[in-house]
Design a protein around this motif. Sequence first.
Motif, PDB file in Angstrom:
ATOM      1  N   GLU A 190       0.832  -1.202   0.000  1.00  0.00           N
ATOM      2  CA  GLU A 190       0.000   0.000   0.000  1.00  0.00           C
ATOM      3  C   GLU A 190       0.861   1.243   0.000  1.00  0.00           C
ATOM      4  N   LYS A 191       1.991   1.191   0.836  1.00  0.00           N
ATOM      5  CA  LYS A 191       2.909   2.342   0.899  1.00  0.00           C
ATOM      6  C   LYS A 191       3.528   2.603  -0.459  1.00  0.00           C
ATOM      7  N   VAL A 192       4.076   1.521  -1.038  1.00  0.00           N
ATOM      8  CA  VAL A 192       4.761   1.664  -2.324  1.00  0.00           C
ATOM      9  C   VAL A 192       3.825   2.244  -3.364  1.00  0.00           C
ATOM     10  N   SER A 193       2.628   1.715  -3.389  1.00  0.00           N
ATOM     11  CA  SER A 193       1.742   2.218  -4.436  1.00  0.00           C
ATOM     12  C   SER A 193       1.364   3.682  -4.223  1.00  0.00           C
ATOM     13  N   SER A 194       1.286   4.082  -2.936  1.00  0.00           N
ATOM     14  CA  SER A 194       0.983   5.506  -2.737  1.00  0.00           C
ATOM     15  C   SER A 194       2.159   6.381  -3.177  1.00  0.00           C
ATOM     16  N   ARG A 195       3.387   5.832  -2.892  1.00  0.00           N
ATOM     17  CA  ARG A 195       4.554   6.586  -3.339  1.00  0.00           C
ATOM     18  C   ARG A 195       4.591   6.663  -4.856  1.00  0.00           C
ATOM     19  N   ARG A 207       7.449   8.984 -14.241  1.00  0.00           N
ATOM     20  CA  ARG A 207       7.084   7.578 -14.427  1.00  0.00           C
ATOM     21  C   ARG A 207       7.687   7.024 -15.714  1.00  0.00           C
ATOM     22  N   GLU A 208       7.678   7.893 -16.784  1.00  0.00           N
ATOM     23  CA  GLU A 208       8.300   7.475 -18.052  1.00  0.00           C
ATOM     24  C   GLU A 208       9.770   7.153 -17.835  1.00  0.00           C
ATOM     25  N   ILE A 209      10.427   8.049 -17.123  1.00  0.00           N
ATOM     26  CA  ILE A 209      11.855   7.879 -16.886  1.00  0.00           C
ATOM     27  C   ILE A 209      12.100   6.630 -16.059  1.00  0.00           C
ATOM     28  N   LEU A 210      11.233   6.380 -15.053  1.00  0.00           N
ATOM     29  CA  LEU A 210      11.385   5.181 -14.212  1.00  0.00           C
ATOM     30  C   LEU A 210      11.275   3.908 -15.056  1.00  0.00           C
ATOM     31  N   THR A 211      10.298   3.907 -15.975  1.00  0.00           N
ATOM     32  CA  THR A 211      10.133   2.752 -16.843  1.00  0.00           C
ATOM     33  C   THR A 211      11.400   2.486 -17.659  1.00  0.00           C
ATOM     34  N   LEU A 212      11.955   3.574 -18.248  1.00  0.00           N
ATOM     35  CA  LEU A 212      13.141   3.415 -19.067  1.00  0.00           C
ATOM     36  C   LEU A 212      14.343   3.007 -18.218  1.00  0.00           C
ATOM     37  N   LEU A 213      14.422   3.553 -17.006  1.00  0.00           N
ATOM     38  CA  LEU A 213      15.508   3.180 -16.091  1.00  0.00           C
ATOM     39  C   LEU A 213      15.430   1.699 -15.762  1.00  0.00           C
ATOM     40  N   ALA A 214      14.185   1.281 -15.491  1.00  0.00           N
ATOM     41  CA  ALA A 214      13.986  -0.132 -15.145  1.00  0.00           C
ATOM     42  C   ALA A 214      14.364  -1.027 -16.312  1.00  0.00           C
ATOM     43  N   ALA A 215      14.206  -0.506 -17.527  1.00  0.00           N
ATOM     44  CA  ALA A 215      14.589  -1.277 -18.709  1.00  0.00           C
ATOM     45  C   ALA A 215      16.120  -1.305 -18.873  1.00  0.00           C
ATOM     46  N   GLY A 216      16.809  -0.582 -17.998  1.00  0.00           N
ATOM     47  CA  GLY A 216      18.271  -0.631 -18.008  1.00  0.00           C
ATOM     48  C   GLY A 216      18.932   0.350 -18.968  1.00  0.00           C
ATOM     49  N   GLU A 217      18.153   1.365 -19.379  1.00  0.00           N
ATOM     50  CA  GLU A 217      18.730   2.346 -20.306  1.00  0.00           C
ATOM     51  C   GLU A 217      19.626   3.343 -19.556  1.00  0.00           C
ATOM     52  N   SER A 267      19.108  -0.532  -7.979  1.00  0.00           N
ATOM     53  CA  SER A 267      18.430  -1.842  -7.939  1.00  0.00           C
ATOM     54  C   SER A 267      17.086  -1.768  -7.197  1.00  0.00           C
ATOM     55  N   ASP A 268      17.045  -0.988  -6.104  1.00  0.00           N
ATOM     56  CA  ASP A 268      15.777  -0.740  -5.395  1.00  0.00           C
ATOM     57  C   ASP A 268      14.738  -0.167  -6.344  1.00  0.00           C
ATOM     58  N   LEU A 269      15.224   0.775  -7.098  1.00  0.00           N
ATOM     59  CA  LEU A 269      14.353   1.490  -8.033  1.00  0.00           C
ATOM     60  C   LEU A 269      13.745   0.525  -9.057  1.00  0.00           C
ATOM     61  N   ILE A 270      14.596  -0.341  -9.549  1.00  0.00           N
ATOM     62  CA  ILE A 270      14.134  -1.289 -10.574  1.00  0.00           C
ATOM     63  C   ILE A 270      13.059  -2.224 -10.000  1.00  0.00           C
ATOM     64  N   ARG A 271      13.320  -2.703  -8.790  1.00  0.00           N
ATOM     65  CA  ARG A 271      12.351  -3.598  -8.153  1.00  0.00           C
ATOM     66  C   ARG A 271      10.994  -2.911  -7.981  1.00  0.00           C
ATOM     67  N   SER A 312       9.821  -0.451  -9.600  1.00  0.00           N
ATOM     68  CA  SER A 312       9.155  -0.204 -10.888  1.00  0.00           C
ATOM     69  C   SER A 312       8.442  -1.449 -11.382  1.00  0.00           C
ATOM     70  N   LEU A 313       9.046  -2.592 -11.109  1.00  0.00           N
ATOM     71  CA  LEU A 313       8.378  -3.848 -11.500  1.00  0.00           C
ATOM     72  C   LEU A 313       7.061  -4.002 -10.756  1.00  0.00           C
ATOM     73  N   VAL A 314       7.116  -3.655  -9.462  1.00  0.00           N
ATOM     74  CA  VAL A 314       5.886  -3.708  -8.671  1.00  0.00           C
ATOM     75  C   VAL A 314       4.847  -2.767  -9.273  1.00  0.00           C
ATOM     76  N   ALA A 315       5.320  -1.610  -9.631  1.00  0.00           N
ATOM     77  CA  ALA A 315       4.409  -0.617 -10.204  1.00  0.00           C
ATOM     78  C   ALA A 315       3.737  -1.154 -11.452  1.00  0.00           C
ATOM     79  N   ASN A 316       4.507  -1.924 -12.223  1.00  0.00           N
ATOM     80  CA  ASN A 316       3.920  -2.505 -13.435  1.00  0.00           C
ATOM     81  C   ASN A 316       3.181  -3.816 -13.157  1.00  0.00           C
ATOM     82  N   GLY A 317       3.140  -4.187 -11.886  1.00  0.00           N
ATOM     83  CA  GLY A 317       2.410  -5.421 -11.525  1.00  0.00           C
ATOM     84  C   GLY A 317       3.147  -6.671 -11.942  1.00  0.00           C
ATOM     85  N   GLU A 318       4.486  -6.565 -12.170  1.00  0.00           N
ATOM     86  CA  GLU A 318       5.187  -7.750 -12.640  1.00  0.00           C
ATOM     87  C   GLU A 318       5.842  -8.527 -11.510  1.00  0.00           C
ATOM     88  N   ALA A 319       5.857  -7.952 -10.328  1.00  0.00           N
ATOM     89  CA  ALA A 319       6.491  -8.693  -9.233  1.00  0.00           C
ATOM     90  C   ALA A 319       5.928  -8.221  -7.913  1.00  0.00           C
TER      91      ALA A 319
END
Lengths: 207, 581
Positions: free
Chosen positions: A135-140, A149-159, A192-196, A198-205
């Motif tokens: 719940e905390k993460v999603s509020s953040r 959010r766009e930048i986070l997605t691209l960061l998570a993709a390792g760009e 690495s925290d950020l990537i994790r 972001s995955l949660v944000a996308n519902g992938e983990a």
Amino acid sequence: MILLEPIIHIVDDDPAIRDSVSLLLKSAGFESRTYASAEDFLSSYRASRPGCLLLDIRMPGMNGLDLQEELVSRRIHTPVIIMTGDGDVPAAVRAMKAGSLDFIEKPFDPQFLLDLVKVGLTKDVKQRKRRKKDEKVSSRLASLSSREREILTLLAAGEPNKVIARTLDISPRTVELHRSHIMQKLHAQSLSDLIRLSLVANGEAQI
Amino acid sequence: MKHQRPLGEEQYEWLKRLFGIIAKQPQPLIARHRAVTLILYLAGPTAFIFSWVNYAAGFVGLGLIQLAVCILLLLPIFILLKHERHVPLTEYLLMVAAVAIFSSLLIDGGIADTGIYWVCLYPFTAFYVMGQRRGWLWLAVFVTIILLAVIMDTNHWIDLPYSAVELLYFSQSFAFYTLIAAIFNMLREDYEDTLEMRVIARTGELFDSREKIMESEQRFRSIFENIQDIYYLTDLNGRIISVSPSCEEITGYPPEKLIGRDIMDFYADPGQREEVVRLLKKDGKVNDLELKGVRRDGSTAIGSITCHFVYGDEYRPIAVEGMIRDITERKQVEEQERKHLQELAHASRLNTMGEMANEIAHELNQPLTAIRSYSGACTHMLKGSNWKQEDMLEALENISKQSERAAGIIQQLRAFIRKGEVQERSSIDMSELIREIVHLAGAEIRQHKVTLELDMTENMPVVICNRILIGQVVLNLVHNAIEAMQTVAKDKRHLLVRTTCHENASILTSVNDTGPGLSDEAVEKAFEAFYSTKEKGMGMGIPISKSILEAHGGHMWAVPSELGGTAFYFSLPVSRESDLA
């Protein structure tokens, strides 16, 4: 976070089973509450306390499996342990698919039941903690701007920053700035925290 | 039958009869013999005495003639009469004697004197001995002789001491008596004819009935001799008086070896004899009582006896008459059928139990689970330190209760699947039995979400039946009903079991379901062996149930149920007091 005493719910139409299992749980130091039918349970269940559910498959009226499905649809995540009098394979498959913790056959080993109950309770406690964290993460995550959010997605993709800047047609300096904002908002310590997250944000983990 | 006749014809006929013109059947010899004898016995001594009287009175000629007639004619008649075949001859001889005696009265002026009375006996004699027709002939003979004598007297060939007036008187008297004699004889003959007709008719009847008696006697004899069953007659002490030849084939004893012996010797169980005697004394008869007898070779035969008292004067029993039917073979067949049914029923019970195994396992698992849980709780409590004595006690008591529950289920199960003897019967309250069986099927009923309704009539008369077998029928019907409702929605599965008492004579049980129902054809087929609508079914349940009921004197049928599905009914006769005895 305040953790309430866990409680075990026993749903069985046979009074002897209800009484004996609740005594067994009591002897192991657990508190329990009994219900003679699935309907009884649904009408008086409160999700406030952590716990787990001991459910008989064969009951007049709504049976164990029906109740389990009803719980899923009501988003009640209390772990379910199914009790059955016979090795009915299709019923077992259905129960496991509906996400029950385990499937035990009567007459079961009391110790095994207690162990299972412990596992169930631990799981529920964990689930509850995680759900809180979620719940905390999603509020953040919700506090991020759309650019961030766009930048986070691209960061998570390792760009790398340069690529991100070119993709979004902004300067690498601006990317750097957004990134530090994101780290701040999400309470992330590292990339690495950020990537994790972001995955949660996308519902992938899960966390 | 009466004809309408012209006036006067009857009188005319009467005249014809009077003059003997109508030919009559000759009298039987015995009657003619009687007539001749009567006349001989009257006339013989009289003539003999008068021959002497006349002789003594000086009428010597007359006396001698009469004596001669007595000796020459009446004596031979007396001898000849000993043979019936001589009767016609004696009649002639008698008439000749009469003519001779009476015409001899002409001599010495007899007929103008007392002789006239005697002469008038002649027409009576003639008609009586010779009959109406020949009587006239013999009268003619006598008149001719007298006329000849008168003519001879007129011509003075002989001399008769009569005046013309005397002769006229005589002729008048004689004609008058002749007429009287003719009428008298006609009436007499008529009377005798009627009498004879009656005798003939009566004799005919007697002959007829005798023939009938003989016929029926013959028929009875034929039955007696060809009968398959044993007919017997004993005195009140059981001594055999008569027995039909059929006894030889059945008992091995020929009738002559049985007659005179005590019937008791042939009972396998003396108690049965006492029962027969008891029933005879009570009702005067025994109907189809089964009993065991001993054959000549020592083997046992089963007979069905029907007997009754034979009553003598004042309605006091004087003998016992009865029939014994050999039903040994029938009994053996029945016994075999019963065994067969027993085995089939057992197989079917095992089959039903197999189909219900899951339910039964579940039912057993409940108390076992409780027991394990209670004992687990106890172990935990004892391992720890924080426990209360009353908790422990309660747990232990509950363990005991639950093991009893499990044992109860197993006992019920075992009672149901054991090989019961069909003959084992006890008095049963149907409503109670149904509750018991429904309990056995409880798990299945709950599992299939069937709502159960029991409509039981309380305090019904008991039925005498085999508990296991009738229980099997009920379980079978309940089981079938539940299966029939598999295809309908769970909230519409309703099972109704009802018991009623019909006219205090039979107990009716019905099992109603809300299933899709059976067509008439399917109902018919359901009663055939190896027909099943179920995949697992043997198709034996209904036919076996039907056989079981029939073995108990009951029936079974199926009709559309008031609930919409099928209703299976069965009836069992209410037991009479004597059934258990």
